[in-house]
Design a protein around this motif. Structure first.
Motif, PDB file in Angstrom:
ATOM      1  N   UNK A  28      -1.105  -2.015  -3.571  1.00 52.82           N
ATOM      2  CA  UNK A  28      -1.285  -3.404  -3.179  1.00 52.82           C
ATOM      3  C   UNK A  28      -2.695  -3.886  -3.503  1.00 52.82           C
ATOM      4  N   UNK A  29      -3.655  -3.036  -3.263  1.00 52.89           N
ATOM      5  CA  UNK A  29      -5.047  -3.430  -3.541  1.00 52.89           C
ATOM      6  C   UNK A  29      -5.307  -3.501  -5.043  1.00 52.89           C
ATOM      7  N   UNK A  30      -4.728  -2.550  -5.783  1.00 56.05           N
ATOM      8  CA  UNK A  30      -5.035  -2.460  -7.208  1.00 56.05           C
ATOM      9  C   UNK A  30      -4.330  -3.555  -8.011  1.00 56.05           C
ATOM     10  N   UNK A  31      -3.008  -3.639  -7.856  1.00 57.26           N
ATOM     11  CA  UNK A  31      -2.273  -4.622  -8.660  1.00 57.26           C
ATOM     12  C   UNK A  31      -1.621  -5.721  -7.815  1.00 57.26           C
ATOM     13  N   UNK A  32      -1.345  -5.398  -6.580  1.00 59.61           N
ATOM     14  CA  UNK A  32      -0.638  -6.356  -5.732  1.00 59.61           C
ATOM     15  C   UNK A  32       0.867  -6.118  -5.827  1.00 59.61           C
ATOM     16  N   UNK A  33       1.448  -5.545  -4.795  1.00 59.88           N
ATOM     17  CA  UNK A  33       2.876  -5.217  -4.821  1.00 59.88           C
ATOM     18  C   UNK A  33       3.704  -6.491  -4.950  1.00 59.88           C
ATOM     19  N   UNK A  34       3.349  -7.480  -4.154  1.00 54.20           N
ATOM     20  CA  UNK A  34       4.080  -8.749  -4.177  1.00 54.20           C
ATOM     21  C   UNK A  34       4.062  -9.358  -5.589  1.00 54.20           C
ATOM     22  N   UNK A  35       2.906  -9.363  -6.182  1.00 58.66           N
ATOM     23  CA  UNK A  35       2.745  -9.973  -7.510  1.00 58.66           C
ATOM     24  C   UNK A  35       3.590  -9.259  -8.554  1.00 58.66           C
ATOM     25  N   UNK A  36       3.568  -7.921  -8.502  1.00 56.78           N
ATOM     26  CA  UNK A  36       4.343  -7.137  -9.468  1.00 56.78           C
ATOM     27  C   UNK A  36       5.850  -7.293  -9.242  1.00 56.78           C
TER      28      UNK A  36
END
Ligand SMILES: Nc1nc2c(ncn2[C@@H]2O[C@H](COP(=O)(O)OP(=O)(O)OP(=O)(O)O)[C@@H](O)[C@H]2O)c(=O)[nH]1
Ligand SMILES: [Mg+2]
Length: 312
Positions: free
Chosen positions: A275-283
């Motif tokens: 979540x911090x690295x890529x963003x789970x929601x965004x992916x």
């Protein structure tokens, strides 16, 4: 750490504070748990589960009284399903166990089902550890026997008491999912009601069909409201505990519980790091738009974590 010292000296306010920190997933909680951990593993952990209104809290209340009469100090974690909606601790458990409210050797903590960072099982596991470290033994955990979360919670107990009531034909079906299989002791409460013999026979029948190891779960009858049969429940829990120690099963169970907890923490951390690295929601959003399969979305997130500077 002052909080830890106070907790280990059984200061109940420090214990309450530490449980709140753990429940809220605060960074400070990790330090507290680490410092307390060497003092855990001493208490017998007793799970009490069963259908809603079966009399679990009444039974727990009576069990507390019996253990207190023998000089034991008792911790209780009461998981409250209704507060998922009301957002607060229920009155029921408080009222039911009120008699012990002023006893410093009884520590009762209600926990909401929802709202724990990292899930209910983690929060209750931490609370049990903290009570154990503070010197409460036994530690009782009450949950309603529905849903996987609740099953996970009681699974971490040394002895699991499943509370049923007469006339439960459909009930058995309702709580069947996972709970009957993990019972070490069956308690048919409200034995003052009609149908108690029938309930016992049904249960015996079910048990004879299923598989069990060396320990055959006893079927006990209680009237929690009238204090009947409580001594037998305690004796069965203690007999079971002896069986666990003698057979080596206690260590096996505790190893399995440790593994479960480690896995939970690990999963939590990986998800948080992704979540911090890529963003789970965004992916997920991106995957949805591009009709990417879930494996690829997870791969992308996971490799993002692996290739980031940040340790999960
Ligand atoms: N007749 C009878 N009633 C009982 C007995 N034990 C408990 N009760 C009653 O059953 C009701 C529910 O009791 P609780 O102890 O709150 O049951 P619970 O399983 O903790 O309930 P939840 O936590 O809400 O799922 C109360 O009104 C109790 O007084 C019993 O042995 N016989
Ligand atoms: Mg209750």
């Amino acid at each position: 750490m002052e909080l830890v010292d106070r907790l280990l000296a059984r200061d109940v306010r420090a214990l309450a504070r530490a449980i709140s920190l753990a429940e809220e997933g605060r960074p400070q909680a990790r330090e507290v748990l680490r410092a307390c951990f060497p003092r855990t593993g001493r208490a017998t952990i007793v799970g009490v589960t069963g259908s809603p209104g079966a009399g679990k809290s009444s039974l727990v209340d009576r069990m507390i009284a019996h253990w207190r009469a023998r000089g034991r100090s008792v911790g209780v974690v009461a998981v409250d399903p209704s507060s998922a909606f009301s957002g607060g601790a229920i009155l029921g458990d408080r009222v039911r166990m009120q008699a012990h409210a002023t006893d410093p050797d009884v520590f009762i903590r209600s926990m909401a089902t929802r709202g724990h960072l990292g899930g209910l099982a983690r929060a209750t596991g931490d609370a049990v550890d903290l009570m154990d470290a503070a010197g409460f033994d036994p530690v009782l955990v009450e949950t309603v026997g529905v849903g996987q979360d609740e099953v996970d919670v009681v699974r971490a107990a040394d002895a699991v008491c499943v509370v049923l009531v007469p006339g439960m034909g459909d009930d058995i079906q309702a709580i069947k999912a996972g709970i009957l299989e993990i019972a070490d002791v069956f308690v048919i409460n409200k034995a003052d009601r009609e149908g108690v013999e029938r309930a016992a026979r049904d249960l015996e029948m079910m048990l004879s069909l299923g598989e069990h190891g060396e320990w055959l779960p006893p079927i006990l009858k209680t009237v929690a409201a009238r204090e009947e049969g409580i001594g037998e429940v305690l004796a069965a829990v203690e007999r079971h505990r002896e069986h666990l120690s003698a057979s080596g099963e206690l260590d096996r169970r505790r190893r399995a519980h440790l593994r479960l907890r480690v896995e939970t923490i690990l999963k939590e951390r990986i998800v948080a790091a992704a979540d911090r690295v890529l963003g789970v929601e965004r992916e997920v959003e991106r995957g949805f738009e591009q009709r990417t399969d879930p494996y690829r979305v997870a791969d992308r997130l996971f490799s993002g974590v692996l290739h980031s500077e940040e340790a999960p």
